[in-house]
Motif scaffolding. Structure first.
Motif, mmCIF file in Angstrom:
data_model
loop_
_atom_site.group_PDB
_atom_site.id
_atom_site.type_symbol
_atom_site.label_atom_id
_atom_site.label_comp_id
_atom_site.label_asym_id
_atom_site.label_seq_id
_atom_site.Cartn_x
_atom_site.Cartn_y
_atom_site.Cartn_z
ATOM 1 N N SER A 656 11.240 -12.280 5.161
ATOM 2 C CA SER A 656 11.536 -12.475 3.570
ATOM 3 C C SER A 656 12.200 -11.640 2.686
ATOM 4 O O SER A 656 12.762 -11.041 3.142
ATOM 5 N N VAL A 657 13.183 -12.013 1.652
ATOM 6 C CA VAL A 657 13.823 -11.981 0.812
ATOM 7 C C VAL A 657 13.583 -10.458 0.093
ATOM 8 O O VAL A 657 14.320 -9.791 0.282
ATOM 9 N N ASP A 658 12.157 -10.232 -0.373
ATOM 10 C CA ASP A 658 11.807 -9.110 -0.618
ATOM 11 C C ASP A 658 11.900 -7.940 -0.301
ATOM 12 O O ASP A 658 11.079 -7.553 1.151
ATOM 13 N N THR A 659 13.017 -7.197 0.216
ATOM 14 C CA THR A 659 12.722 -6.678 1.141
ATOM 15 C C THR A 659 12.167 -4.823 -0.032
ATOM 16 O O THR A 659 12.362 -3.994 0.976
ATOM 17 N N THR A 660 10.816 -4.937 -1.189
ATOM 18 C CA THR A 660 10.780 -3.696 -1.689
ATOM 19 C C THR A 660 9.425 -3.274 -1.520
ATOM 20 O O THR A 660 9.334 -2.536 -1.300
ATOM 21 N N LYS A 661 9.026 -3.920 -0.480
ATOM 22 C CA LYS A 661 7.275 -4.786 -0.166
ATOM 23 C C LYS A 661 7.818 -4.544 1.503
ATOM 24 O O LYS A 661 8.272 -5.711 2.275
ATOM 25 N N VAL A 662 6.006 -3.929 2.048
ATOM 26 C CA VAL A 662 6.235 -3.916 3.595
ATOM 27 C C VAL A 662 5.057 -3.629 3.915
ATOM 28 O O VAL A 662 3.729 -3.397 3.104
ATOM 29 N N THR A 663 4.514 -5.127 4.282
ATOM 30 C CA THR A 663 2.875 -4.840 5.086
ATOM 31 C C THR A 663 2.515 -4.048 6.461
ATOM 32 O O THR A 663 2.992 -4.950 6.900
ATOM 33 N N VAL A 664 1.171 -3.101 5.737
ATOM 34 C CA VAL A 664 0.570 -2.467 6.832
ATOM 35 C C VAL A 664 -0.663 -2.534 7.286
ATOM 36 O O VAL A 664 -1.111 -2.603 6.054
ATOM 37 N N ASN A 665 -0.972 -3.655 7.841
ATOM 38 C CA ASN A 665 -2.272 -3.537 8.518
ATOM 39 C C ASN A 665 -3.410 -4.274 7.249
ATOM 40 O O ASN A 665 -4.416 -3.906 6.411
ATOM 41 N N GLY A 666 -2.217 -4.825 6.638
ATOM 42 C CA GLY A 666 -2.521 -5.995 5.611
ATOM 43 C C GLY A 666 -2.716 -5.405 4.706
ATOM 44 O O GLY A 666 -2.820 -6.492 3.449
ATOM 45 N N THR A 667 -2.187 -4.191 4.454
ATOM 46 C CA THR A 667 -2.134 -3.809 2.592
ATOM 47 C C THR A 667 -0.924 -4.061 2.777
ATOM 48 O O THR A 667 0.192 -3.316 3.201
ATOM 49 N N VAL A 668 -0.506 -3.954 1.170
ATOM 50 C CA VAL A 668 1.238 -4.286 0.611
ATOM 51 C C VAL A 668 1.186 -3.014 0.251
ATOM 52 O O VAL A 668 1.240 -1.996 0.000
ATOM 53 N N TYR A 669 2.734 -2.350 0.227
ATOM 54 C CA TYR A 669 3.440 -0.999 0.529
ATOM 55 C C TYR A 669 4.197 -1.136 -0.330
ATOM 56 O O TYR A 669 5.471 -2.055 0.331
ATOM 57 N N PRO A 670 5.232 -0.329 -1.426
ATOM 58 C CA PRO A 670 6.803 -0.447 -1.506
ATOM 59 C C PRO A 670 7.246 -0.041 -0.450
ATOM 60 O O PRO A 670 6.879 0.827 0.662
ATOM 61 N N ALA A 671 8.847 -0.574 0.156
ATOM 62 C CA ALA A 671 9.593 0.150 1.117
ATOM 63 C C ALA A 671 9.994 0.348 0.553
ATOM 64 O O ALA A 671 11.203 -0.214 -0.176
#
Length: 979
Positions: A656-671
């Motif tokens: 993804s181009v969006d490097t500010t978020k990450v998905t962990v176990n189906g939940t989106v968190y700030p990265a």
């Protein structure tokens, strides 16, 4: 003169105990002409292989069962004309043939998988026990029947076959202990055993087993982070510098001073345990059918452990370099550069913003299994064939862990923690609580670089704090190989022979790279709790803009009882007499457990840009005619054609181009910065290409003892899976006005649409065989590289911003990628001489020598500081090998000398002042001596790198030292038995 570490009683008792416990076995090589029993016999075998070959071939034969003449296969190969090697922790690992690394490796004539290099056709020889091999052939001019040939050459590893044994049982084995100068507390061992049985009629079997363990020193001094070299500008245009300063004392501020990001000394050790098993069974079913089964297994567990004291500029401020005016040299202006005078100095006064007690652990678990099932069939008196099925599986699991502890406070570069609005230095007990920089002297004027700190610096454990830790570039690699092939031979009555065959090969490679990321719950600027994920577990990084910082600093005092802390004073010849505190890298052997203990909640975040799957299928047909006759001179010739159809199926992962978020176990968190973005999609490329490869070899018998060879071969080499599969990463900048991240450039280390390396190879050689073991040879070669692979920059359309909107349609950005480029020409000369002086009287008749010289010239495309075109990277123009040996009655001795001239590494930009980065010439000397107690028992002593050579690099000018890798002298005492 430097002295080596002496053996102690512990080492001797270890060897004696191991030798009593060891029983082993022996057998002969598949070569019929010679039974190898010593130095002279092994040279005779090698001469026989070269003389009788249908093409240009050099060979190394074992001096005895399980005994190639050097520590590793690569160490032995460096004695062959045209071979240059690279070392890992002082041991030979990879090889170039005629200046090029595009070399394929076969096992008994067929491709095999090595766990040391899952992605390539050339193995890392560090994981292959040399005791399993009887001979190594270096094929420099391929025949049509030579499959999977590399561009510059092919290395064929030969194991033994039981039908070459004497009737009945044969046993042999060896046990040895080894010790290095700097690792003299760690006694290495090697135990090898061999059993072979030949019933003299229709059945034979053999088994070779080898296990070894060693600790190897590899200190590193000087400029620590490769390629981060700088031309520091006096005019203050560096970020964080701001003001002009006359660093050179010439009255202006228009110059540049050479330096780098960080300087340091490190204690580096490698612990390697190798296990190898090779087994073969032969069964003569009847007069027409023979069955053969081979198994070749290797396993290597390796840990690389590093502790280093590193001074740097916090990768932020650039006003920290002050050259010593007494050692300052003006090198002029770089051609094609920025027009500034470029200065270097051998002594630099640093105003360090940070001093780090660095710990690093790299763990590799490599394992490979290859087996071969083969039927040799005589269909008629004239027609014979071989049917083979080969299977291989190899895995390489790599993990890494890093821990950076500050001895400085962090205030020098504004590194602060923030909790509930209260700010403090990240390491309050460190040097310079008010931001005072550390005065450090980087002195490169002596034999070894030294980094000098203030009196008493780093001696108090309370001044240390673990500020940053991370685990990245971990990877799981696996490859499988399946090969089915048929090779046929028809012998006509007039002596003409026709060889033909078909081969189907299917190679699959899967690479998964991942980082460990951990959750941190922090308060934002409004006091609300926010959970963010970060790869960098750094107590100076804000979790949210304006909010608290993540992680925490662990003082060494509070970690001391956990077993994580140890002291190191041994930095080899660059030791300053002080002892410093570090996170023990062996405490990080299990990277996940270490990080989980300090930063709970770690998950593996797949790095899609560094992961892929590749399937490579090939179908090969070949036809070759071999004939001999008279054309003024007797001759032997072969001519043929090989056709290869290659089908590739490549899957790349699109992040993804969006490097500010990450998905962990189906939940989106700030990265936070550094977290690999979530994989958005995948891309599959399927393609096919064909190659027609003509090969021709002819040898004229100019006299009964001399040969003149001419050869032409068209070659190609299997593509490196990394070059095909590695994906694209984007560099983004924050646009605060729009509230989005925009892509400003991209890089892609793999390109699925590339063509393989291809070349036309020409050989001319003259060989004089004046005795069974004596030879003089002179050869000239030329490799016209038609297609090569290099890093290039192209323009691509802009992509969408982090919110999915492309606000710059029609514009372009830079993409740095791998792609095909025009090749060049590699040419050179090879001169060899070997002789046993058995015509001398008495004990003098045991003397002998082997000497060879190689000149390799290959022009690259890069320019140095003065605009001169640089040679091909990684090649040394001159190489000399000289071996003096002695074999008389019960004694054998050998001294081997290897010289390699300077090696061009690459061009460093140095902020507008391009300069050539070189490795200085190296000279390695090894020696061995053995004594036959009786016909069955031999004791031996070996020394490697007995002159304690080290590898030094420099920037353009020989006196501008960049760094050194310092290896140790190692000594081995052992016993060998044969029954």
């Amino acid at each position: 003169m430097k002295t080596s570490a002496s053996f102690n009683r512990k080492l001797l008792s270890t060897i004696i105990a191991a030798s009593v416990a060891t029983t082993a076995f022996a057998q002969g090589d598949q070569v019929e002409e010679v039974v190898v029993t010593g130095i002279k016999a092994s040279l005779t075998n090698s001469v026989s292989v070269k003389r009788d070959s249908g093409s240009v071939v050099d060979a190394i034969s074992a001096e005895d069962i399980g005994k190639l003449p050097d520590t590793t296969i690569a160490d032995s190969l460096q004695r062959v004309p045209g071979i240059q090697i690279r070392r890992n922790a002082g041991e030979g690992s990879t090889v170039n043939v005629r200046g090029m690394p595009q070399v394929s490796t076969l096992l008994n004539g067929e491709q095999f998988l090595s766990a040391g290099s899952i992605t390539t056709a050339q193995p890392d020889f560090t994981d292959i026990p040399a005791e399993l091999l009887s001979r190594v052939d270096v094929v420099k001019s391929a025949q049509a029947s030579t499959l999977a040939a590399g561009v510059a050459g092919t290395i064929d590893l030969k194991t033994r076959r039981p039908f070459d044994l004497d009737d009945g049982w044969t046993f042999a084995g060896a046990a040895e202990g080894s010790q290095g100068k700097y690792t003299d507390d760690d006694i290495g061992h090697k135990i090898s055993g061999f059993a072979g049985f030949n019933n003299g009629d229709n059945f034979g079997a053999l088994l070779s087993v080898s296990n070894s363990k060693a600790t190897l020193a590899n200190f590193r001094y000087g400029m620590y982070s490769d390629w981060w070299f700088r031309g520091y500008n006096e005019n203050g245009d560096w970020p964080g510098q701001g003001t002009a300063s006359d660093l050179t004392g010439d009255g202006d501020t228009n110059d540049q001073v050479f330096g780098t990001i960080d300087y340091g000394v490190t204690n580096r050790t490698a612990e390697r345990e190798r296990t190898g098993i090779s087994g073969t069974a032969q069964f003569q079913v009847n007069d027409s059918v023979e069955l053969v089964a081979d198994v070749f297994y290797t396993k290597m567990d390796q840990g690389d452990y590093v502790n280093g004291l590193i001074a740097d500029n916090s990768w932020a401020q650039y006003d920290w370099v002050n050259p010593d005016l007494n050692t300052l040299v003006n090198r002029g202006k770089a051609v094609g550069g920025n027009g500034k005078d470029f200065y270097t100095s051998s002594v630099t006064n640093l105003e360090a913003l940070r001093v780090i007690a660095k710990s690093e652990t790299q763990m590799d678990d490599r394992e490979s299994l290859n087996f071969n099932l083969q039927a040799n069939i005589d269909f008629t008196d004239n027609f014979s064939g071989k049917v083979r099925y080969a299977h291989g599986n190899a895995t390489n699991d790599h993990t890494s862990s890093f821990a950076d502890a500050l001895i400085t406070s962090g205030m020098q570069s504004g590194l602060q923690t923030s909790y509930g609005g209260v700010k403090a230095p990240v390491n309050p007990g460190g040097y310079g609580p008010n931001g005072e920089r550390v005065p450090v002297v980087a002195d490169f004027s002596g034999e070894h670089p030294s980094i000098q700190y203030p009196q008493g610096f780093g001696q108090d454990i309370d001044s240390y704090g673990l500020v940053s830790a991370f685990s990245h570039q971990n990877r799981d690699e696996e490859s499988t190989l399946d090969v089915f092939r048929f090779d046929g031979t028809y012998q006509f009555d007039d002596g003409v022979k026709v060889d033909f065959g078909y081969r189907f090969g299917d190679r699959e490679i899967e690479r998964n790279q991942y980082d460990l990321i951990a959750p941190f719950t922090v308060k934002d600027a409004s006091g609300n709790n926010v959970t963010v994920y970060s790869k960098w577990k750094d107590s100076g990084i804000p979790g949210v803009s304006g909010g608290d910082t993540i992680a925490k600093t662990f003082t060494f005092s509070e970690l001391q009882d956990s077993g994580y802390i140890h002291q190191v004073s041994d930095f080899g010849p660059a030791s300053d007499g002080n002892s410093y505190y570090f996170i023990n890298p062996k405490a990080m052997k299990n990277a996940f457990a270490f990080h989980e203990a300090l930063y709970p909640g770690n998950v593996k975040q797949k790095d899609g840009a560094q992961s892929y799957t590749v399937e490579d299928q090939t179908q090969t047909f070949y036809f070759q005619g071999s004939f001999e006759g008279e054309a003024g001179l007797p001759y032997q010739a072969n001519f043929g054609m090989q056709y290869i159809e290659t089908s590739l199926d490549i899957t790349q992962f699109i992040p993804s181009v969006d490097t500010t978020k990450v998905t962990v176990n189906g939940t989106v968190y700030p990265a936070l910065d550094g977290v690999a973005p979530t994989i958005a999609s995948s891309d599959v490329v399927e393609r096919t290409f064909n190659d027609f490869l003509p090969r021709f070899n002819i040898a004229f018998d100019t006299t009964d003892d001399t040969k003149l060879r001419l050869a032409y071969s068209k070659t190609m080499t299997q593509l490196d899976a990394n070059d095909l599969g590695l994906g694209r990463t984007y560099t983004t900048n924050n646009n605060p006005e729009l509230g989005v991240f925009q892509v400003v450039s991209a890089s892609q280390n793999g390109n699925p649409n590339m063509e393989p390396w291809r070349a036309d190879n020409y050989d001319l050689s003259y060989e004089w065989y004046f005795s069974d073991s004596g030879m003089v040879s002179l050869g000239a070669f030329r490799v016209d590289v038609e297609t090569s692979i290099a890093t290039t920059t192209v323009q691509i359309p802009t992509v969408a911003d982090s919110d999915g909107v492309n606000r710059r349609p029609g514009e372009t950005i830079d993409l740095t990628t791998r792609d095909n480029t025009d090749g060049g020409v590699v040419k050179g000369l090879e001169l060899g001489y070997q002789q046993a002086f058995d015509f001398l009287p008495g004990a003098w008749s045991g003397l002998g020598t082997t000497i060879n010289y190689t000149f390799t010239d290959g022009t690259g495309g890069e320019k140095d500081f003065y605009g001169k075109t640089m040679p091909m990277a990684d090649n040394s123009e001159n190489q000399i090998n000289a071996v003096v040996w002695y074999e008389y009655e019960q004694w054998q001795a050998r001294v081997a000398y290897n010289y390699r001239s300077e090696r061009f590494i690459g061009r460093a930009w140095n902020d507008g002042s391009p300069a050539a980065w070189w490795q200085a010439p190296t000279t390695y000397v090894d020696a061995s001596v053995s004594y036959d107690i009786n016909d069955n028992l031999t004791v031996y002593l070996q020394g490697t790198n007995i002159t304690e050579e080290y590898e030094e690099t420099y920037m353009q000018w020989e006196d501008v030292v960049v760094n050194q890798n310092v290896y140790e002298a190692r000594y081995t005492l052992g016993v060998r038995a044969k029954f």
